[in-house]
Design an enzyme around this catalytic site. Structure first.
Site, PDB file in Angstrom:
ATOM      1  N   LYS A 223       0.818  -1.215   0.000  1.00  0.00           N
ATOM      2  CA  LYS A 223       0.000   0.000   0.000  1.00  0.00           C
ATOM      3  C   LYS A 223       0.851   1.265   0.000  1.00  0.00           C
ATOM      4  O   LYS A 223       2.050   1.239   0.281  1.00  0.00           O
ATOM      5  CB  LYS A 223      -0.956  -0.016   1.199  1.00  0.00           C
ATOM      6  CG  LYS A 223      -2.091  -1.023   1.019  1.00  0.00           C
ATOM      7  CD  LYS A 223      -3.145  -0.918   2.108  1.00  0.00           C
ATOM      8  CE  LYS A 223      -4.324  -1.844   1.800  1.00  0.00           C
ATOM      9  NZ  LYS A 223      -5.361  -1.800   2.842  1.00  0.00           N
ATOM     10  N   ARG A 257      -3.473 -10.248   5.313  1.00  0.00           N
ATOM     11  CA  ARG A 257      -4.046 -10.278   3.960  1.00  0.00           C
ATOM     12  C   ARG A 257      -2.997  -9.729   3.001  1.00  0.00           C
ATOM     13  O   ARG A 257      -2.612  -8.559   3.105  1.00  0.00           O
ATOM     14  CB  ARG A 257      -5.327  -9.441   3.911  1.00  0.00           C
ATOM     15  CG  ARG A 257      -6.013  -9.434   2.561  1.00  0.00           C
ATOM     16  CD  ARG A 257      -7.265  -8.558   2.582  1.00  0.00           C
ATOM     17  NE  ARG A 257      -7.954  -8.556   1.298  1.00  0.00           N
ATOM     18  CZ  ARG A 257      -7.657  -7.732   0.282  1.00  0.00           C
ATOM     19  NH1 ARG A 257      -6.684  -6.827   0.417  1.00  0.00           N
ATOM     20  NH2 ARG A 257      -8.342  -7.810  -0.851  1.00  0.00           N
TER      21      ARG A 257
END
Length: 278
Positions: A223, A257
């Site tokens: 991210k 995740r």
């Protein structure tokens, strides 16, 4: 920690587990458009399983900042296609569907069996989600978001991001408890309506959610909170992802995740070894 059940069987989070991401989208921030053919999807499913993930999270609607809208019919068609392929090759694999739409989750469960419902909105984008999930009884990942994927990064503001996210969790846990439902996994929602500073404050305070007694999922894989800090792009953010995954494990994360399963499984093994023999 509360017991989470799927198909009336407990899911074991006594050792943290890895959730591998299968995006059958055209525009996800890292791998959008990569898995749109059947051959590519099957290869990705095999890779996720062979590298050691215990859950496959299937997404068919990009939730990156400013993502294009995908209608319900298209999302369902993509999801059903991919979940069917997982079921075909690994019928016992735990599957999570990444959707905020209760109608989509309902159709998947009715047609393809129980799955975990991974709702990025924590029930805020579909008024019917909590009633549906309470009736279905399947595990529910309650993620925190401020706004929607289209608006969440415009100007996110908190009094205290750690405390505000906790209040979101406790309020919505109470709403589900009122419906007799407690099969919940918490996700603080890194990158979803948070600035760079908010994300690292959230990571630093993540262990403050452990007393809520639910498994905590962390999704930081590749991210912007990584590469906007250290430079580069999502393609160059694997090392930073592993660092943050390791910190998350040390702070009590039960589920990682990730896009890169093998590296996350290694992080689980190494951090787990630190507790042996004590």
């Amino acid at each position: 920690m509360k017991t989470i059940t799927l198909n009336k069987k407990p899911l074991d989070f006594s050792t943290p587990v890895v959730m591998g991401i299968l995006n059958v989208t055209t525009d996800s921030f890292y791998d959008g458009g990569k898995y749109v053919s059947e051959v590519k999807v099957i290869d990705r499913i095999h890779q996720i399983v062979e590298e050691g993930a215990e859950i496959i999270d299937v997404g068919a609607c990009s939730t990156r900042p400013g993502a294009a809208f995908v209608d319900e019919k298209e999302e369902l068609a993509r999801l059903a296609w991919a979940v069917e392929l997982v079921r075909k090759y690994y019928p016992d694999m735990v599957v999570s569907v990444d959707t905020f739409r209760s109608a989509v989750a309902r159709e998947i469960i009715d047609c393809l069996g129980e799955v975990i419902v991974n709702d990025i909105s924590g029930g805020t984008m579909d008024d019917g989600m909590f009633d549906f999930i309470a009736g279905a009884g399947v595990p529910y990942i309650m993620m925190h978001i401020q706004g929607t994927p289209q608006t969440m990064q415009l100007n996110p503001v908190y009094d205290n991001v750690v405390k505000d996210v906790r209040k979101f969790f406790t309020d919505r846990i109470a709403m589900l408890a009122g419906r007799g439902f407690d099969n919940i996994i918490l996700d603080p929602g890194f990158g979803f309506g948070k600035t760079l500073e908010h994300n690292y404050q959230l990571l630093a305070g993540m262990d403050s959610y452990l007393d809520l007694d639910y498994p905590v999922l962390v999704g930081v894989s590749r991210k912007t909170m990584i590469y906007k800090l250290i430079g580069g792009t999502a393609n160059e953010a694997l090392n930073g992802t592993t660092v943050l995954n390791t910190i998350s494990l040390l702070k009590g994360a039960s589920i990682l995740r990730v896009h890169d399963v093998r590296e996350a499984v290694e992080a689980v093994k190494i951090t787990g070894k630190m507790g042996k023999g004590q």
